[in-house]
Design a protein around this motif. Structure first.
Motif, PDB file in Angstrom:
ATOM      1  N   ASN A  42      53.467  48.342  31.935  1.00  0.00           N
ATOM      2  CA  ASN A  42      52.993  48.341  33.450  1.00  0.00           C
ATOM      3  C   ASN A  42      51.308  48.696  33.432  1.00  0.00           C
ATOM      4  OD1 ASN A  42      55.593  48.277  34.227  1.00  0.00           O
ATOM      5  ND2 ASN A  42      56.008  50.553  33.734  1.00  0.00           N
ATOM      6  N   ARG A  43      50.551  48.233  32.502  1.00  0.00           N
ATOM      7  CA  ARG A  43      49.215  48.281  32.869  1.00  0.00           C
ATOM      8  C   ARG A  43      48.962  47.141  34.016  1.00  0.00           C
ATOM      9  NH1 ARG A  43      46.688  51.780  30.256  1.00  0.00           N
ATOM     10  NH2 ARG A  43      44.745  50.949  30.874  1.00  0.00           N
ATOM     11  N   PRO A  44      48.262  47.567  35.177  1.00  0.00           N
ATOM     12  CA  PRO A  44      48.061  46.585  36.143  1.00  0.00           C
ATOM     13  C   PRO A  44      46.928  45.600  35.825  1.00  0.00           C
ATOM     14  CG  PRO A  44      48.372  48.852  37.049  1.00  0.00           C
ATOM     15  CD  PRO A  44      48.210  49.111  35.464  1.00  0.00           C
ATOM     16  N   LEU A  45      45.971  46.047  35.234  1.00  0.00           N
ATOM     17  CA  LEU A  45      44.704  45.226  35.257  1.00  0.00           C
ATOM     18  C   LEU A  45      45.168  44.156  33.998  1.00  0.00           C
ATOM     19  CD1 LEU A  45      42.043  44.441  36.145  1.00  0.00           C
ATOM     20  CD2 LEU A  45      41.251  46.005  34.420  1.00  0.00           C
ATOM     21  N   ALA A  46      45.715  44.502  33.041  1.00  0.00           N
ATOM     22  CA  ALA A  46      46.554  43.773  31.864  1.00  0.00           C
ATOM     23  C   ALA A  46      47.337  42.630  32.579  1.00  0.00           C
ATOM     24  CB  ALA A  46      46.943  44.630  30.787  1.00  0.00           C
ATOM     25  N   LEU A  47      48.138  43.197  33.339  1.00  0.00           N
ATOM     26  CA  LEU A  47      49.031  42.128  33.892  1.00  0.00           C
ATOM     27  C   LEU A  47      48.384  40.872  34.702  1.00  0.00           C
ATOM     28  CD1 LEU A  47      51.700  44.441  35.058  1.00  0.00           C
ATOM     29  CD2 LEU A  47      52.256  42.710  33.295  1.00  0.00           C
TER      30      LEU A  47
END
Length: 254
Positions: free
Chosen positions: A169-174
């Protein structure tokens, strides 16, 4: 009184007992230095930069090799825009503890902010090597972003995948991985990562930002969903009209 304030008072009481005339042994000095370092970190977390600086300096007066105090001063000077001093203390911190993933991650993030991407990637790669580092997912995310700036897309994809394996759930990685996959023509797989990000938005765990909205527009177009694309475009226009992503969107409509 807030919990952290109570903790600070208790810490000061311990320090006061450790730093008087009774401090004789190296262990006592090391313990007092560590206590001052913890105090400095608390000040840093509350944006009290002068309080943090004073505490870290006291820690180093007791133990010049207190790596986390050196790291703390590096962060303070970075926040104060004293970049040369910040790098000086990051280097001292690494010399004092060459195994600290946290220090490598912080130093790598500092170098990234200075657009020194090759140097940043080397430091961030070191941070990812420690399997017990609690922020390893963040370090892989930072490393992936760094590789993207060096146009090393394969290495970036691997780092971002590792970040999401550690924390899905890491937003930036997604978003970064979705963007990379879309650019490679893998719109369906990119869409799956974007959907996971959208779920986080729906749960109010993260907000859209220019890159995510522009990506949403492109993915919606690839799926033939003109209504959703228009929705993302309207949000982008209303919230981030001066962004690079909005300019790219406008150019794409001509």
């Amino acid at each position: 009184m807030n919990g952290w304030k109570v903790a600070l008072l208790l810490m000061i009481m311990v320090i006061s007992g450790c730093t008087g005339n009774n401090v004789r042994s190296p262990q006592e000095r090391a313990d007092a230095s560590a206590a001052y370092t913890r105090l400095g970190i608390k000040y840093l977390q509350t944006q009290d930069l002068q309080g943090a600086k004073n505490a870290f300096q006291k820690a180093l007066s007791l133990n010049q090799e207190e790596a986390q105090a050196l790291n703390g001063l590096a962060l303070v000077f970075q926040m104060e825009q004293e970049m040369a001093l910040s790098e000086q203390y990051f280097r001292k911190a690494i010399a004092a503890d060459s195994e600290s993933a946290q220090i490598y991650n912080n130093y790598g993030a500092f170098l990234f902010s200075q657009k020194r991407y090759s140097d940043a990637c080397r430091q961030l790669a070191r941070a990812t090597e420690d399997p017990f580092y609690s922020q390893r997912g963040q370090a892989f995310e930072n490393l992936g972003r760094c590789y993207l700036h060096l146009e090393r897309s394969d290495a970036a994809e691997h780092a971002l995948q590792r970040s999401l394996q550690l924390n899905p759930n890491r937003p930036l990685a997604l978003i970064q991985l979705s963007e990379l996959l879309l650019a490679r023509g893998e719109a369906e797989l990119a869409g799956r990562h974007f959907e996971r990000f959208s779920t986080l938005v729906e749960k109010k765990r993260v907000n859209h930002f220019p890159k995510s909205l522009w990506l949403g527009i492109q993915l919606s177009r690839s799926q033939g969903d003109a209504v959703q694309a228009a929705t993302y475009a309207l949000i982008l226009k209303n919230l981030y009209p001066e962004s690079t992503e909005y300019r790219e969107y406008e150019e794409s409509t001509h």
